[in-house]
Design an enzyme around this catalytic site. Structure first.
Site, PDB file in Angstrom:
ATOM      1  CG  ASP A   1       9.573 -38.222 -28.668  1.00  0.00           C
ATOM      2  OD1 ASP A   1      10.206 -38.699 -29.627  1.00  0.00           O
ATOM      3  OD2 ASP A   1      10.107 -38.031 -27.554  1.00  0.00           O
TER       4      ASP A   1
HETATM    5  C1  BGC Z   1      13.140 -39.408 -28.484  1.00  0.00           C
HETATM    6  C2  BGC Z   1      13.295 -38.046 -29.122  1.00  0.00           C
HETATM    7  C3  BGC Z   1      13.882 -38.178 -30.496  1.00  0.00           C
HETATM    8  C4  BGC Z   1      13.022 -39.105 -31.320  1.00  0.00           C
HETATM    9  C5  BGC Z   1      13.498 -39.272 -32.745  1.00  0.00           C
HETATM   10  C6  BGC Z   1      12.480 -40.415 -29.397  1.00  0.00           C
HETATM   11  O1  BGC Z   1      12.551 -41.693 -28.915  1.00  0.00           O
HETATM   12  O2  BGC Z   1      12.404 -39.260 -27.292  1.00  0.00           O
HETATM   13  O3  BGC Z   1      14.080 -37.224 -28.304  1.00  0.00           O
HETATM   14  O4  BGC Z   1      14.006 -36.935 -31.095  1.00  0.00           O
HETATM   15  O5  BGC Z   1      13.015 -40.374 -30.699  1.00  0.00           O
HETATM   16  O6  BGC Z   1      14.617 -40.048 -32.835  1.00  0.00           O
END
Ligand code: BGC
Length: 722
Positions: free
Chosen positions: A262
């Site tokens: 993530d």
């Molecule tokens: C979120 C994810 C997301 C990623 C990319 C993160 O802050 O938890 O769900 O895919 O950002 O944008």
């Protein structure tokens, strides 16, 4: 160029420098959208030099093609980029927010919207979406509840399968397919007290029974990537959880695809307190099996030192590089890196997609109450007051994760109602803001009631009040909306005109007072780009509501978590020493599955055949459904079970099927559902799945309200030795 096969990938890896390898394991953010605290300062030069092998948050076919061109034509080895984006519920054309769409209980519709979202995203050069989000949530305080399947693991499984199928299509290499990323593994929905990013501590049983099944289903459906959750699981951050990622996910569940971290999660292992610096953080993540470092730069900076110190091995790095390259090959990127984004979409496709969005949005809305049949609105209505801060708020209709959808392209309630009722006068006042404490507009809003035949009160959350980093300790109406609503309800009562309350939100809101006083209560969630038209379809009766809530609505925050599949206590009640509150009912405001139609459907004559069966049999469950109302309706029928006795205390209800039937006024028909007995397997005390012989109640009805369920008995037999 042909797709790469295994020896070619190995040869390619053999030609790579360490930096080029780490580039393949790195995904950096373009500056178009930023979802976390880190904004990267990298440049196209890093793509050229091979230091960056993947991007996210790049919007537009032009920029995507240009970045791809630099990678393919100007970097030494010409390896194409993964270009990822959170295409969660549409790209340019927004469909309803995921939780809203779940209310359809229709896997084919779930797959169709994912397919359309993939087409649109791929036409913009995107080849990976960070979706589907599969975190089961029984926690309305948690903002990300809006992104997922709601409270039921059964729904999670079916949603996972449909979404993976929709995003990835029949051929992952096709110009309109994108790689799906099942996220966030695992149990993110169980954050402590619903507080975003907080610690998770669930039992292995809960993990297996509630939080993992959707991921298993995604793997079964061929998902090519998984994202570990930001959170820790009983003290071990998922990004560093070798037992869960390499052990459980890869070895036991058989996942062979790419693990993408993530946003900045590898560096955040330092804040978690399990790594001292980026070197240790990178080591932990790589050892756990994380292939791609999203934006933290830990792999780029930390792995060379870790390698030097012998903390990680070259083959561990190569193994991850292999997986990333194999995914790029499967996406057809080596064959033709410009396939996605090569042709602009035609106008008909876009129009058709908006039509689908309108249909799905209308079907996602859940009619929670409808006293004296206040809805649909009277056909000859001449004067309607549209009150509330969400009545003319096109941008808010998008909900969280709006990708490339522009606010001006969303249809507000006001615009939708004006289009649907051209001969009626529609007065509008917002009364108050969504948040904030200015009440000065309430007086003007009340005046509108004096001249209207009905009021539609549009209340709820702003798009950013649900989603990531949007936990709420008070998940009711924000700001001064309750003041506005109470004043309007009072004025309307004085004038004896109905008040239709419409909620825009990404979670169940705690609004028992509103449910009690509004003539009708409809949850529209975040309906997407056709919001106003879809709502008008429901309010005017051109579409009968058919959405069902995929999550229980509590009466009070103190009841959370409240869900249908709880286990019985030894003292279920009634009585003073039973499992209950002394100051609040234990029942929900609205149970899972609740939702009214404009018909009046009832169920009778539940039959289960055969009545005794072993694991090799599929049982047929039949129920008669009759529409005694004056309008056509689509009725949703839930099939629950209750195991009467088991070695592990069974939930009081387990969901095993959902059926739908469309009935004209006065019509009666039989709905047939199928229940493979093998699906009644449960995890024993040792967490091994098995089918226990014994009595099981088959409970069928319109929601998880136990009083509304018909019941028949099935005897599960031990399997006959063949
Ligand atoms: C979120 C994810 C997301 C990623 C990319 C993160 O802050 O938890 O769900 O895919 O950002 O944008």
């Amino acid at each position: 160029m042909k797709p790469l096969d295994t020896p070619q990938i190995e040869t390619l890896i053999g030609r790579m420098t360490l930096t080029e390898k780490l580039g393949q394991l790195t995904m950096m953010a373009a500056s178009h959208t930023v979802t976390g605290p880190t904004i990267t300062g990298h440049s196209t030069g890093d793509i050229r030099s091979g230091r960056i092998g993947n991007l996210l948050n790049l919007i537009g076919a032009g920029p995507a093609r240009e970045m791809q061109r630099i990678a393919v034509e100007e970097s030494r080895l010409g390896v194409p980029l993964l270009i990822g984006l959170d295409v969660i519920h549409g790209h340019r054309t927004l469909f309803p927010a995921p939780l809203a769409e779940v209310a359809l209980f229709d896997p084919e519709a779930w797959a169709r919207t994912a397919r359309e979202a993939a087409r649109e995203a791929a036409a913009d050069g995107i080849n990976m979406t960070f979706a589907p989000m599969l975190d089961v949530s029984r926690e309305p305080r948690w903002g990300r509840t809006v992104e997922g399947p709601g409270e039921s693991p059964w729904v999670g499984r079916h949603l996972a399968e449909a979404k993976v199928r929709g995003f990835q299509g029949a051929d992952l290499a096709a110009a309109d397919s994108v790689a799906a990323v099942a996220k966030h593994y695992c149990a993110y929905g169980a954050v402590t007290a619903g507080r975003e990013y907080a610690s998770v501590d669930v039992s292995d049983r809960t993990l297996r029974e509630i939080h993992e099944p959707a991921f298993e289903a995604a793997i079964g459906a061929g998902v090519v990537a998984v994202m570990p959750a930001f959170t820790d699981l009983a003290g071990i951050p998922m990004t560093a959880h070798a037992g869960m990622l390499r052990g459980r996910l890869r070895r036991e569940l058989g996942f062979e695809g790419v693990l993408v971290s993530d946003y900045n999660a590898i560096a955040e292992l330092i804040q978690h307190g399990v790594a001292a610096d980026l070197i240790e953080a990178a080591t932990l993540a790589l050892k756990a099996g994380v292939d791609i470092d999203m934006v933290s730069g830990a792999y780029l900076q930390g792995l060379p030192v870790a390698l030097e110190r012998g903390l990680v091995s070259q083959s561990e790095i190569d193994e991850s590089v292999y997986r990333v390259l194999a995914l790029k090959a499967r996406l057809g990127l080596f064959e033709d890196p410009y396939r996605r984004g090569a042709t602009a979409e035609n106008v008909t496709a876009v129009t058709e997609r908006r039509r689908l969005s309108r249909e799905v949005a209308a079907r996602s809305m859940v009619l929670l109450s409808n006293r004296d049949e206040a809805l649909p609105l009277f056909g000859g209505l001449r004067r309607l007051a549209l009150i509330g801060p969400l009545a003319d708020a096109p941008g808010e209709m998008r909900g969280p994760w709006w990708c490339a959808a522009q606010p001006e392209e969303q249809i507000s309630v006001l615009a939708g109602m004006r289009a649907a009722l051209p001969r009626s006068q529609i007065f509008h006042a917002s009364g108050v803001d969504i948040g904030g404490d200015d009440e000065s507009g309430i007086g003007a809003a009340l005046q509108l009631c004096d001249n209207a035949e009905a009021v539609v009160l549009c209340l709820g959350e702003a798009a950013t009040m649900s989603g990531e980093a949007a936990s709420r300790a008070h998940p009711g109406l924000p700001g001064r909306q309750r003041r506005l609503a109470e004043a309007v309800l009072q004025r309307a009562a004085d004038r004896t005109i109905p008040v239709i309350a419409v909620l825009f939100c990404g979670r169940p809101l705690i609004v028992p007072w509103l449910a009690e006083r509004a003539s009708a209560l409809l949850v529209a969630w975040f309906p997407g780009c056709e919001a106003g038209h879809a709502l008008a379809d429901i309010l005017t009766g051109s579409t009968s509501p058919s959405g069902r809530t995929p999550i229980t609505w509590p009466r009070a925050v103190g009841q959370i978590p409240l869900y249908f599949a709880e286990r019985s206590s030894g003292r279920p009640g009634p009585g003073p020493f039973s499992s209950r509150y002394i100051d609040e009912s234990s029942s929900p405001l609205f149970p899972f599955g609740h939702g009214l139609t404009y018909g009046r459907c009832s169920m009778s004559d539940l039959r289960v055949t055969p009545q005794a069966a072993d694991a090799s049999t599929t049982v047929e469950v039949r129920v008669d459904v009759e529409n005694q109302g004056a309008r056509k309706a689509e009725e949703t029928v839930f099939l629950f079970t209750r195991r009467l006795k088991s070695r592990v205390a069974p939930p009081v209800l387990e969901l095993h099927g959902v059926g739908k039937i469309i009935l004209e006024p006065g019509a009666r028909d039989t709905l047939v559902m199928h229940l493979p007995v093998a699906e009644l397997r449960s995890l024993g005390p040792d967490l091994e799945p098995g089918l226990e012989p014994g009595a099981v109640d088959i409970l069928v009805g319109p929601s998880a309200d136990r009083a509304s369920l018909l019941s028949a008995r099935l005897e599960v037999l031990a399997k006959q030795p063949s």
